[in-house]
Design an enzyme around this catalytic site. Sequence first.
Site, PDB file in Angstrom:
ATOM      1  N   GLU A  26     134.891  22.588  56.397  1.00 14.66           N
ATOM      2  CA  GLU A  26     135.635  23.032  55.219  1.00 14.66           C
ATOM      3  C   GLU A  26     136.687  21.991  54.854  1.00 14.66           C
ATOM      4  OE1 GLU A  26     137.639  26.810  55.822  1.00 14.66           O
ATOM      5  OE2 GLU A  26     138.100  26.975  53.685  1.00 14.66           O
ATOM      6  N   ASN A 172     133.157  34.351  49.494  1.00 12.05           N
ATOM      7  CA  ASN A 172     133.611  34.195  50.882  1.00 12.05           C
ATOM      8  C   ASN A 172     134.719  35.207  51.144  1.00 12.05           C
ATOM      9  OD1 ASN A 172     134.118  32.690  53.508  1.00 12.05           O
ATOM     10  ND2 ASN A 172     136.127  32.543  52.553  1.00 12.05           N
ATOM     11  N   GLU A 173     134.597  35.967  52.192  1.00 11.70           N
ATOM     12  CA  GLU A 173     135.635  36.944  52.572  1.00 11.70           C
ATOM     13  C   GLU A 173     136.210  37.606  51.315  1.00 11.70           C
ATOM     14  OE1 GLU A 173     138.402  35.170  55.390  1.00 11.70           O
ATOM     15  OE2 GLU A 173     136.810  34.961  56.865  1.00 11.70           O
ATOM     16  N   TYR A 255     136.597  36.284  64.465  1.00 14.53           N
ATOM     17  CA  TYR A 255     137.377  35.321  65.253  1.00 14.53           C
ATOM     18  C   TYR A 255     137.877  36.009  66.514  1.00 14.53           C
ATOM     19  CZ  TYR A 255     137.255  31.891  61.526  1.00 14.53           C
ATOM     20  OH  TYR A 255     136.824  30.963  60.605  1.00 14.53           O
ATOM     21  N   GLU A 322     131.219  32.473  60.342  1.00 15.40           N
ATOM     22  CA  GLU A 322     132.420  31.906  60.978  1.00 15.40           C
ATOM     23  C   GLU A 322     132.688  32.652  62.275  1.00 15.40           C
ATOM     24  OE1 GLU A 322     135.879  31.669  58.370  1.00 15.40           O
ATOM     25  OE2 GLU A 322     134.590  31.230  56.647  1.00 15.40           O
ATOM     26  N   GLN A 370     135.572  25.546  63.437  1.00 14.42           N
ATOM     27  CA  GLN A 370     134.809  24.646  62.611  1.00 14.42           C
ATOM     28  C   GLN A 370     134.441  23.414  63.444  1.00 14.42           C
ATOM     29  OE1 GLN A 370     136.794  23.927  58.829  1.00 14.42           O
ATOM     30  NE2 GLN A 370     137.199  26.110  58.501  1.00 14.42           N
TER      31      GLN A 370
HETATM   32  O1  AHR Z   1     138.016  28.949  59.150  1.00 11.62           O
HETATM   33  C1  AHR Z   1     139.275  29.069  58.554  1.00 11.62           C
HETATM   34  C2  AHR Z   1     139.339  30.169  57.519  1.00 11.62           C
HETATM   35  O2  AHR Z   1     139.157  31.404  58.138  1.00 11.62           O
HETATM   36  C3  AHR Z   1     138.303  30.153  56.422  1.00 11.62           C
HETATM   37  O3  AHR Z   1     138.661  29.346  55.344  1.00 11.62           O
HETATM   38  C4  AHR Z   1     138.249  31.585  55.993  1.00 11.62           C
HETATM   39  O4  AHR Z   1     136.981  31.948  55.478  1.00 11.62           O
HETATM   40  C5  AHR Z   1     138.634  32.364  57.244  1.00 11.62           C
HETATM   41  O5  AHR Z   1     139.574  33.338  56.987  1.00 11.62           O
END
Ligand code: AHR
Length: 517
Positions: A26, A172-173, A255, A322, A370
Amino acid sequence: MKEDSIRISLSPGVVISPELHSQFIEHLGSCIYDGIWVGKDSDIPNIEGFRKDVLLALQKIAPPVVRWPGGCFADTYHWKDGVGENRPIIYNGNFGTYQTEDNSFGTDEFMRLCELIDAKPWLNINMLSGTVREAADWAEYCNREEPTALSDLRRKNGHDKPYQVRLWGIGNEVWAGGGNMTPEGYTDAYRRYASAMPQFVKMTPQGRESLPQTYILSGPDGNKPKERVRWTKDLFTALSRYRQPSIGAIDLHFYNWNITGSDDVDRFDEKDWYRVLNGALEIGDVIDEQYTLIQQGLSDFPESEVPWFPNPAPKCDLYIGEWGNWHGSAFAARPALWQQCSMRDALTSALTLDIFHQKADKVKLACCAQTVNVLNSLLLTDGDKTVLTPNYYIYQMYMVHRGGNVLTLENDSQPVADGLTGVMAFASRSGDVIHLNIVCPDYQEGHSVTVSFPEEVFCNGGETLCSEHPTDCNTFENPDKIHPTDNGSARLTENGWVITVPPASVSVFHFQLASHE
Ligand code: AHR
């Protein structure tokens, strides 16, 4: 040394989609600029503007899919800014990046990166500040063979052949930075985007040939146990009303947050070690839950009223666009979201990938967030220096599982903390060869593991990733502190092959069926 035993059955189970080993890059912090792209005129050794050391390292692990340009950055990205000459300078405030963006890395550079590392591209559409037309034009630019203004623009920019992009993320999100949308509002918008995306059809002597394209729905926030259930249920309820838009997959984000503890990436104790490792296991339950919700949602899709024009069988794969460890210090880091990677991160990555492998019937694609210089990175760069993190080596060691069949196994290892046992195991089979992962979350003690099979096998050795201390990292001063080393411990006993693994380690062992030698 503690003793455990593992029995492995040889009947081949579900195939492991190689795409579970995919990556996410990104325009955030120094992921793209300095991390991947330095430009052709840079003093940093480069190939066509790509950092040479990073490119060569990525070629070695060949990520099957790379997702780009975000993430949240995708919500502000206008693809035309990033093609051809005279690219405008914009401001990138994404997640604290706070710097100007000259758009020198755009669609053609991303596609070239994919060509050079043999990855398939996943483009994420700007659904927040972009338009339906902009999204459709992006697909025209990338994929149109016939001479049109947009395909001619691609040719003028140096790429004659269509890029054949198949994966399109639509939003995205969208429940947060992507628009704070509701499932109903998002579904209405999604219907327009998915319907407006162009088709790429060729007439051949055999008939019509279409480029298969997968439109990817914005899935739930995997870290919100109640909201994620409501999101997926409500999304499918809204999608099942009236006619179906084209749906290929849904993109869940998860996450492993480590922001409540007092520890840091490379400063933690035994309690923090187990807490973070244990946090990674939750994704297994999230996959089961979301897979079930998707199947239930699809079963509510109505049949067509007219038998001569049936609705296509609804299908929606689960993707995880992600995932990774997110430590608290990343929020204040410069460059934005820069994070070191210790053995603790390597073990959580290994445990997470093994959950994906184990659930390969339910999850088809997953991208680490990432690849370079952001969060759960595989590579870190600083000026002309580059470090391969312990995470990189997990991907390298685990490549042997791509396309293999999952094997069932029994593991009698005892709990060390919460859901973790002294050794955690996963095995796959590719033809006559069996690959066995042994993750040893035990902070204190190594393990001796007796591995048995229903048939005679030979052990072709193994590799282990470990370090003197679980907090260890590869640093710019000591870049090669942690790397895999041969594990030659295997010896045959009357109970099976006995192998030993050190505490806080990840190992992969290789066995060959004797009957097929
Ligand atoms: O990976 C970092 C960020 O985390 C991304 O831009 C977003 O999609 C997520 O909240």
